[in-house]
Enzyme design. Structure first.
Site: not given
Length: 658
Positions: A321, A417
Site C-alpha cells: 500500500e 480502517c
C-alpha cells in the site's frame, strides 16, 4: 515562522449548512454512523463480520468467546466513537450519546489495572505485550483511542473516555523511553505521535509531548529496534502471508530506514507516512524545532510534486500500500487508499498551521473533494478502500495485478480502517475549514457554515454561504454583536486565475501572501465580503516524466476532477479521444448525479468493423474510423454509483478527426 498561537476551531460553535458537504454530514449522522454501528456488531448481511464490540465484551468478562479480526480491530470502535463525538457537536442526539457512553463504559470495564487496553493481546496473546511493535499495531490502536477521547471530551465535556486514554498514555510513558528498564522502541504504524500531540494540547501534560518527541526521534536509530525485538522473539513474525519478516526487514516501509531529520522522500506505506508526518509537523510547530520542520517541507514537496495523483491520492502500488519512485503513477493499478488521502488532509492541516501557506490547503481541498468523498457511496453504505483512476472490469477477475481493485464499493471489509475514517473526517470538517490564530482567522475551505471564534476578549461571528464547488460565488457576512478588530485571511485557490473580492460592495484589491488575501479591519455586524472564484473547465496535463500520461489530458473544474464512465459513454473507453479544440458545455446532472455539474465535449470514438475478426497483430495498418461522439464527464468522486462499468480520468487528446 512558527505559529504557537494556533487554536482549534470549537466544533460546538460551528454549524455546517453547506448545500453540498452539509448533505454529506447529514448522511454520516443519519445513515453512516448507525450503519457502522451495525457493522461493528456483525449485523450487516453478506458482509465480513467485525466482532470488534464483542472483542471488548469478552475482554471485560461480559461475554464468552475468542478474539476475532485483525490485530488492529480495536481501532474501528474508537474511530466510530470519534465520529459520534464530532457528530454530536453538529447536532445533539441523546440516544446516540447514550450508546457511546455505554461503549465507553465497556472500554473502562475491559481496561487493565495498569492502564493497558488492547483486546488482541489481552485475549489472543496474553503475556506478549509490546513484543512486536514493528507489525502489531498496539501503539496505533492506542493513538486512535486517544483521538476519540479528545473528541468526546471536546464535544460533551465528559471525562470518562479521556481518563481511560490518560491511564493508557501514562502506562505507555512508563514503558517507553530512554531510561533503564524502558523499551527503546517506537510503533511500526505511526499514529500515536499525532494523537499524543492532541492529548497534550487538551491536558497540558508534558509527558505526552515528550513521549511523542521520543517516538519521532528514536525512529531510525541504530542498532535498529525492529531487528532487536525480532531477535528477542526468536525470529518469529506476525504477517506470515507477506513473506518472511517483510515488514521488519523493509525499514523504509515505516519511515524507519534512517533518522527522520535526514529523510527527504515520501516512502513506504502511504498511510503510515502521512500519519507520521502529521505528528511531526504538529510537534515541530509546538516545539519550534527547525530540523523537524525542514524534514516536513522536504517530504511534503517530494510527495506532492512527484508522488501524488491528480485526485489527491497517494500510494501507487498495492504491494505494501506504498509509494514507489518519483513520477511512477499508474492509473489502473493505483492503490490510493482512502485512509491515505485522509492522512494527507491531516498532514496538510498541520502544515497550514505551521506555514500559513495556501498551497497546503490547496492539496487538502484536492484530497477532500476527490478521493475522500469518492471513498463512500452516495447511500453511505458502501465504501472504497482502493481508489483507482481507471477501471476495466472485464480484466479485474483474471489479472492478479488488479487483485486490490474493486470496480464497485463494498459493504464492509475485514480490514475496515477506511469506512470509520471517512465518517470521522466528514463530521470534523470544521477543523479544516478554518485555522484560527491570534493574528488572523485563515479561511481554508469554502464550505457553508456559521461559526464563532474568540478574538481576545470578544467573539467574531460570521456566516459563510454559497454553493461551492458548483457555483463560484462565496459570501462571508459578519454577525458579531459588537465590533471586533481582526484579520480574515481568504485562500485564493491555486486553480483560480482571476479571483475577485468585494468588501461591502466595493472592489477590494490587497496583497496576496502565500495564497491568502489578508483583510484587516474592525469588523461590524452586516459587513460583507463577496468572493468570486471563476471555475471554468480546464485541461490538465501531466509532467512529461509521468509515462502513464503521455498524450493524455484530464478535466478539472474548480477543485473537482472529472472522469468518463461507461454509463454515459459506452464501453471500451480507451477508444475515446477528446478533441484538442473542443469547447466545454456544463450541464446539470440528474438522478444520482442531481445537483452536480457534468461536462460535455466533442470527441471521437475509434472503431474497427468486426474487431473480433481481426488478427491480434498485423503488419498492415488496420482500417479504422473516428466517429464523432459527445463525451460526458462526471465528477470522479461520484463514479460507481450506477453499477459496475469502465471508468477513466485521463483521456487521449487529438487535434482533428482523422
Amino acid at each position: 515562522m512558527y505559529q504557537s498561537d494556533v487554536m482549534e476551531t470549537d466544533l460546538r460553535k460551528l454549524t455546517v449548512n453547506d448545500p453540498f458537504l452539509g448533505e454529506y454530514q447529514r448522511l454520516v449522522r443519519n445513515v453512516v454512523i448507525p450503519y457502522q454501528w451495525d457493522a461493528l456488531n456483525n449485523r450487516i448481511p453478506d458482509a465480513e463480520p467485525s466482532h470488534a464490540i464483542d472483542n471488548f465484551r469478552i475482554a471485560a468478562g461480559q461475554q464468552d468467546g475468542e478474539f476475532y479480526g485483525m490485530v488492529f480491530q480495536d481501532s474501528d470502535v474508537t474511530k466510530w466513537l470519534e465520529a459520534v463525538a464530532w457528530s454530536l457537536c453538529q447536532k445533539p442526539d441523546a440516544e446516540l450519546e447514550k450508546t457511546a457512553d455505554e461503549v465507553i463504559d465497556l472500554l473502562a470495564a475491559a481496561q487493565c489495572e495498569d492502564g493497558y487496553l488492547n483486546t488482541w493481546y489481552m485475549l489472543k496473546e496474553p503475556g506478549q505485550r509490546w513484543t512486536n511493535l514493528a507489525e502489531c499495531h498496539e501503539l496505533y490502536c492506542a493513538g486512535h483511542l486517544f483521538e476519540a477521547a479528545v473528541a468526546f471530551f471536546k464535544a460533551t465535556g465528559k471525562r470518562a473516555l479521556l481518563e481511560i486514554a490518560c491511564r493508557f498514555a501514562d502506562h505507555i510513558h512508563r514503558v517507553f523511553g530512554p531510561g533503564e528498564g524502558q523499551i527503546h522502541g517506537y510503533p511500526g504504524h505511526p499514529e500515536i505521535e499525532l494523537a499524543l500531540m492532541r492529548l497534550y494540547e487538551v491536558t497540558g501534560n508534558r509527558n505526552y509531548l515528550q513521549l511523542a518527541n521520543y517516538f519521532v526521534e528514536e525512529r531510525g536509530a541504530q542498532p535498529h529496534f525492529y531487528d532487536i525485538e525480532y531477535q528477542k522473539r526468536g525470529g518469529t513474525y506476525h504477517w506470515d502471508n507477506w513473506g518472511e519478516a517483510w515488514m521488519i526487514k523493509d525499514k523504509a516501509y515505516t519511515h524507519a530506514h534512517k533518522p527522520l531529520v535526514e529523510q527527504d522522500e515520501a516512502v513506504g506505506h502511504a498511510v503510515r507516512s502521512v500519519y507520521l508526518m502529521t505528528g511531526v509537523a504538529h510537534l515541530a510547530r509546538i516545539s519550534g524545532d527547525e530540523a523537524k520542520r525542514q524534514a516536513c517541507l522536504r517530504i511534503w514537496n517530494n510527495m506532492v510534486q512527484r508522488r501524488m495523483y491528480i485526485t489527491g491520492g497517494i500510494g501507487s502500488q498495492g504491494i505494501g500500500e506504498a509509494f514507489t519512485s518519483d513520477y511512477d503513477l499508474p492509473n489502473d493499478t493505483a492503490y490510493s487508499e482512502s485512509c491515505a488521502s485522509i492522512g494527507l488532509m491531516m498532514f496538510a492541516r498541520r502544515m497550514v498551521e505551521m506555514e500559513g501557506d495556501g498551497h497546503y490547503a490547496d492539496v487538502m481541498e484536492r484530497a477532500l473533494y476527490n478521493t475522500v468523498l469518492g471513498g463512500m457511496s452516495m447511500d453511505g453504505k458502501h465504501f472504497f478502500y482502493v481508489n483507482p483512476l481507471e477501471t476495466y472490469p472485464k480484466a479485474i477477475p483474471f489479472n492478479h495485478i488488479y487483485d486490490h481493485i474493486k470496480p464497485v464499493r463494498q459493504r464492509w471489509f475485514g480490514c475496515a480502517c477506511c469506512p470509520p475514517n471517512i465518517a470521522r473526517t466528514l463530521v470534523a470538517l470544521g477543523h479544516y475549514i478554518y485555522t484560527p490564530r491570534a493574528d488572523a482567522l485563515f479561511i481554508n475551505l469554502y464550505v457553508g457554515n456559521r461559526m464563532q471564534v474568540a478574538v481576545g476578549e470578544k467573539n467574531l461571528d460570521l456566516t459563510l454561504s454559497g454553493n461551492y464547488p458548483w457555483q463560484d460565488n462565496v459570501e462571508i457576512t459578519i454577525d458579531s454583536a459588537e465590533p471586533v478588530e481582526h484579520t480574515l485571511a481568504l485562500r485564493i485557490p491555486g486553480w483560480c486565475e482571476d479571483a475577485q473580492v468585494e468588501l461591502n460592495g466595493e472592489r477590494y484589491c490587497g496583497e496576496i501572501d502565500k495564497g491568502y488575501l489578508h483583510i484587516r479591519r474592525t469588523w461590524a455586524a452586516g459587513d460583507k465580503i463577496a468572493l468570486t472564484l471563476p471555475m471554468p473547465v480546464r485541461r490538465v496535463y501531466g509532467n512529461p516524466l509521468v509515462r502513464h500520461l503521455a498524450g493524455k489530458v484530464a478535466l478539472q473544474r474548480g477543485p473537482i476532477v472529472y472522469c468518463l464512465e461507461e454509463a454515459d459513454n459506452g464501453s471500451e473507453l480507451h477508444n475515446l479521444t477528446l478533441d484538442k479544440n473542443s469547447t466545454f458545455v456544463e450541464v446539470p446532472g440528474s438522478g444520482v448525479m442531481a445537483n452536480k455539474i457534468l461536462i460535455q465535449a466533442q470527441g471521437y470514438r475509434q472503431g474497427l468493423s468486426a474487431p473480433q475478426d481481426k488478427p491480434l497483430y498485423q503488419f498492415d495498418r488496420p482500417m479504422t474510423c473516428k466517429e464523432p461522439q459527445t463525451l460526458t464527464f462526471i465528477p470522479w468522486f461520484s463514479w460507481a454509483n450506477r453499477g459496475e462499468g469502465e471508468m477513466r480520468i485521463w483521456v487521449d487528446e487529438s487535434h482533428t478527426c482523422l
